[in-house]
Design a protein around this motif. Structure first.
Motif, PDB file in Angstrom:
ATOM      1  N   TRP A  72       0.822  -1.232  -0.051  1.00  0.00           N
ATOM      2  CA  TRP A  72       0.086   0.163  -0.049  1.00  0.00           C
ATOM      3  C   TRP A  72       1.062   1.437  -0.072  1.00  0.00           C
ATOM      4  N   LYS A  73       2.127   1.226   0.610  1.00  0.00           N
ATOM      5  CA  LYS A  73       2.880   2.416   0.595  1.00  0.00           C
ATOM      6  C   LYS A  73       3.366   2.602  -0.871  1.00  0.00           C
ATOM      7  N   VAL A  74       3.660   1.590  -1.530  1.00  0.00           N
ATOM      8  CA  VAL A  74       4.147   1.843  -2.684  1.00  0.00           C
ATOM      9  C   VAL A  74       3.024   2.813  -3.629  1.00  0.00           C
ATOM     10  N   ALA A  75       1.779   2.063  -3.642  1.00  0.00           N
ATOM     11  CA  ALA A  75       0.625   2.595  -4.312  1.00  0.00           C
ATOM     12  C   ALA A  75       0.416   4.093  -3.833  1.00  0.00           C
ATOM     13  N   TYR A  76       0.502   4.354  -2.621  1.00  0.00           N
ATOM     14  CA  TYR A  76      -0.034   5.529  -2.032  1.00  0.00           C
ATOM     15  C   TYR A  76       1.410   6.571  -2.562  1.00  0.00           C
ATOM     16  N   ALA A  77       2.548   6.158  -2.649  1.00  0.00           N
ATOM     17  CA  ALA A  77       3.480   7.129  -3.050  1.00  0.00           C
ATOM     18  C   ALA A  77       3.204   7.075  -4.738  1.00  0.00           C
ATOM     19  N   ASP A  78       3.034   6.387  -5.445  1.00  0.00           N
ATOM     20  CA  ASP A  78       2.666   6.605  -6.758  1.00  0.00           C
ATOM     21  C   ASP A  78       1.710   7.679  -6.735  1.00  0.00           C
ATOM     22  N   PHE A  79       0.309   7.549  -6.010  1.00  0.00           N
ATOM     23  CA  PHE A  79      -0.483   8.481  -6.077  1.00  0.00           C
ATOM     24  C   PHE A  79      -0.249   9.810  -5.747  1.00  0.00           C
TER      25      PHE A  79
ATOM     26  N   THR B 278       2.773  11.021  -6.011  1.00  0.00           N
ATOM     27  CA  THR B 278       3.585  11.751  -7.055  1.00  0.00           C
ATOM     28  C   THR B 278       2.764  12.152  -8.290  1.00  0.00           C
ATOM     29  N   ALA B 279       1.721  11.250  -8.734  1.00  0.00           N
ATOM     30  CA  ALA B 279       0.859  11.588  -9.575  1.00  0.00           C
ATOM     31  C   ALA B 279       0.091  12.748  -9.418  1.00  0.00           C
TER      32      ALA B 279
END
Length: 275
Positions: A25-32, A34-35
């Protein structure tokens, strides 16, 4: 006696909530995040940039369009131009110098628009004048001898005609602005050649440094007086006074040779300004 029942012990594992889900979930949140940052940055750029700058950015990031050689998208030192200064800077008037003239040689203004036929005609006129002053245009033997005191160069300002002294031939009487017969002949030749064009004229006087340090250094007054003497000779040689745009004394601040006391630094520059 009755049989004893076996004793059964049950071990119960205490519950620990929903268990560990890992760090995906941390990776997904970081991608969000950044976007979102990229999105808001894009919105800010669209609002804070001009059409020319946006075109430069689009040209830079588009994989299907070659990198534009005329737009960089910035508004800093290059003012939206790219680093290909040999193509861009001579067109906006910030590149060429009298020491290192570029091919375009002419300041065209920030728009970069130029009448190519007019520019070519101007360059051809300068070339013809240069050849005549170098004794290649059917001049007499006297003019050919005078030509060794003349250096010409084309810059973004115009055609510079430099008249200079040598060890055996002075342009002015020592320490004064009184022209010698040599200087009169030189200016008369320049007046005759420049009479074929209508370009405005600028005149600059230069002197060598004084060998002694004096309380009142005369180089400023002397250089201006010599430039003004050249102006008077040009006007007496049929050059209209309305063509003279400026007469400047540069003293010994812009040397032609490294040794400041060399006679070669005694010179007068007559500039045929670009139209």
């Amino acid at each position: 006696m009755s049989a004893q029942a076996p004793i059964i012990i049950k071990k119960k594992k205490a519950g620990g909530g929903d268990g560990h889900h890992g760090g995906a979930w941390k990776v997904a949140y970081a991608d969000f995040v950044t976007a979102m940052m990229a999105f808001f940055l894009l919105m800010w750029l669209l609002n804070a940039t001009t059409e020319k700058q946006r075109k430069g950015l689009a040209d830079y990031f588009s994989p299907s369009i070659p990198l534009s050689r005329v737009s960089g998208g910035g508004n800093g030192a290059f003012s939206g131009d790219s680093m290909f200064t040999e193509e861009i800077k001579p067109q906006n008037g910030t590149g060429a110098t009298d020491q290192n003239p570029m091919n375009a040689r002419q300041a065209q203004g920030e728009t970069g628009l130029v009448d190519e036929s007019e520019q070519a005609a101007q360059e051809e006129i300068f070339r013809v004048i240069e050849e005549e002053l170098r004794g290649r245009g059917g001049e007499s033997m006297i003019a050919t001898d005078l030509a060794r005191h003349i250096v010409t160069r084309v810059t973004d300002e115009g055609l510079i005609i430099e008249l200079f002294e040598t060890e055996d031939a002075a342009l002015f009487e020592d320490g004064s602005a009184d022209p010698t017969p040599l200087f009169r002949d030189l200016v008369r030749m320049v007046a005759r050649v420049s009479g074929a064009v209508a370009n405005d004229i600028a005149i600059g006087g230069h002197t060598r440094s004084q060998p002694l340090v004096v309380a009142k250094n005369p180089v400023w007054e002397l250089s201006h007086a010599r430039a003004d003497a050249a102006r008077k000779l040009l006007e007496s040689g049929s050059v209209k006074s309305s063509r003279i745009r400026r007469v400047t004394g540069h003293a010994d601040r812009n040397l032609a040779v490294e040794n400041p006391m060399q006679l070669r630094n005694n010179r007068v520059e007559i500039i045929l300004l670009r139209k």
